[in-house]
Motif scaffolding. Structure first.
Motif, PDB file in Angstrom:
ATOM      1  N   ARG A  97      -7.156  -2.303  -9.968  1.00 23.47           N
ATOM      2  CA  ARG A  97      -8.094  -1.895 -11.024  1.00 23.47           C
ATOM      3  C   ARG A  97      -7.359  -1.420 -12.268  1.00 23.47           C
ATOM      4  O   ARG A  97      -7.793  -1.678 -13.391  1.00 23.47           O
ATOM      5  N   HIS A 157      -9.586   4.689 -11.684  1.00 24.15           N
ATOM      6  CA  HIS A 157      -8.513   4.453 -10.716  1.00 24.15           C
ATOM      7  C   HIS A 157      -7.509   5.605 -10.658  1.00 24.15           C
ATOM      8  O   HIS A 157      -6.811   5.763  -9.674  1.00 24.15           O
ATOM      9  N   GLU A 175       0.838  -1.205   0.000  1.00 25.60           N
ATOM     10  CA  GLU A 175       0.000   0.000   0.000  1.00 25.60           C
ATOM     11  C   GLU A 175       0.869   1.250   0.000  1.00 25.60           C
ATOM     12  O   GLU A 175       0.634   2.196  -0.752  1.00 25.60           O
ATOM     13  N   TRP A 230      -5.953  -1.008  -4.202  1.00 24.43           N
ATOM     14  CA  TRP A 230      -7.208  -1.154  -4.922  1.00 24.43           C
ATOM     15  C   TRP A 230      -7.127  -0.429  -6.272  1.00 24.43           C
ATOM     16  O   TRP A 230      -7.526  -0.976  -7.306  1.00 24.43           O
ATOM     17  N   LEU A 235      -4.174 -10.383  -5.891  1.00 25.81           N
ATOM     18  CA  LEU A 235      -5.109  -9.301  -5.580  1.00 25.81           C
ATOM     19  C   LEU A 235      -6.503  -9.550  -6.146  1.00 25.81           C
ATOM     20  O   LEU A 235      -7.504  -9.232  -5.503  1.00 25.81           O
ATOM     21  N   LYS A 284     -10.182  -5.405   3.542  1.00 21.60           N
ATOM     22  CA  LYS A 284     -10.499  -5.831   2.185  1.00 21.60           C
ATOM     23  C   LYS A 284      -9.565  -5.063   1.257  1.00 21.60           C
ATOM     24  O   LYS A 284      -9.089  -3.982   1.601  1.00 21.60           O
ATOM     25  N   LEU A 285      -9.337  -5.601   0.094  1.00 16.83           N
ATOM     26  CA  LEU A 285      -8.550  -4.894  -0.914  1.00 16.83           C
ATOM     27  C   LEU A 285      -9.194  -3.546  -1.202  1.00 16.83           C
ATOM     28  O   LEU A 285      -8.497  -2.535  -1.336  1.00 16.83           O
ATOM     29  N   THR A 286     -10.505  -3.507  -1.268  1.00 21.11           N
ATOM     30  CA  THR A 286     -11.220  -2.262  -1.577  1.00 21.11           C
ATOM     31  C   THR A 286     -11.053  -1.194  -0.500  1.00 21.11           C
ATOM     32  O   THR A 286     -11.406  -0.043  -0.727  1.00 21.11           O
ATOM     33  N   GLU A 287     -10.513  -1.555   0.649  1.00 20.35           N
ATOM     34  CA  GLU A 287     -10.284  -0.601   1.741  1.00 20.35           C
ATOM     35  C   GLU A 287      -8.854  -0.069   1.751  1.00 20.35           C
ATOM     36  O   GLU A 287      -8.492   0.704   2.635  1.00 20.35           O
ATOM     37  N   TRP A 317     -14.707  -3.214 -10.340  1.00 20.70           N
ATOM     38  CA  TRP A 317     -13.375  -3.378 -10.926  1.00 20.70           C
ATOM     39  C   TRP A 317     -13.183  -2.492 -12.154  1.00 20.70           C
ATOM     40  O   TRP A 317     -12.057  -2.253 -12.575  1.00 20.70           O
ATOM     41  N   ASP A 329     -10.485 -10.224  -2.274  1.00 15.15           N
ATOM     42  CA  ASP A 329     -11.817 -10.021  -1.689  1.00 15.15           C
ATOM     43  C   ASP A 329     -12.768 -11.188  -1.972  1.00 15.15           C
ATOM     44  O   ASP A 329     -13.471 -11.635  -1.062  1.00 15.15           O
TER      45      ASP A 329
END
Length: 139
Positions: free
Chosen positions: A60, A107, A6, A56, A31, A48-51, A103, A35
């Motif tokens: 994407r 991004h 990250e 994230w 990745l 979560k990956l989305t967090e 997805w 999730d």
């Protein structure tokens, strides 16, 4: 490792530098499963990956790059893990979620620069019914 990634991806578009490398391809396969499978099935559920905004966005970015997302079948991925691992999931129940329509959302990773394919050209899209070298969404 997710925290390290990250942080690293907050400063650069791709894992090693300004172009896609094998390291990106290998990380993408993890990745894309995070999730839908790892978060619930393997209890890797701190985040979560989305967090994780940079990871994230990176995932994407790759998903929307020709040769990545067009080879992914989320339903097949979930079915594989949830059905094959009878010791973890003896009932064989495959969850309906998570929603994977996000997805394709923006991004903005291109703002970090980089040239995904370096001096090369992107592969063309995978046509419906065409075989992908590794198999469409295969494990």
């Amino acid at each position: 490792a997710m925290d390290w990634l990250e942080d690293r991806l907050s400063r650069q578009r791709f894992l090693i530098g300004d172009t896609i490398t094998e390291a990106d391809v290998r990380l993408f396969t993890t990745l894309v499963r995070f999730d839908p499978v790892y978060h619930g099935h393997f209890k890797c559920n701190r985040n979560k990956l989305t967090e994780m905004p940079n990871l994230w966005g990176y995932a994407r970015d790759l998903f929307q790059t020709p040769g990545f997302g067009d080879t992914i079948d989320f339903e097949q991925i979930k079915a594989h893990y949830y059905i094959v691992h009878e010791d973890i999931n003896p009932t064989g129940i495959v969850p309906k979620g998570p929603d994977v329509s996000n997805w394709l959302s923006e991004h903005h990773r291109e703002e970090l620069g980089g040239r995904p394919f370096g001096d090369g050209t992107a592969p063309g899209p995978v046509r419906e019914g065409e075989e992908v070298a590794a198999g469409h969404g295969a494990e």
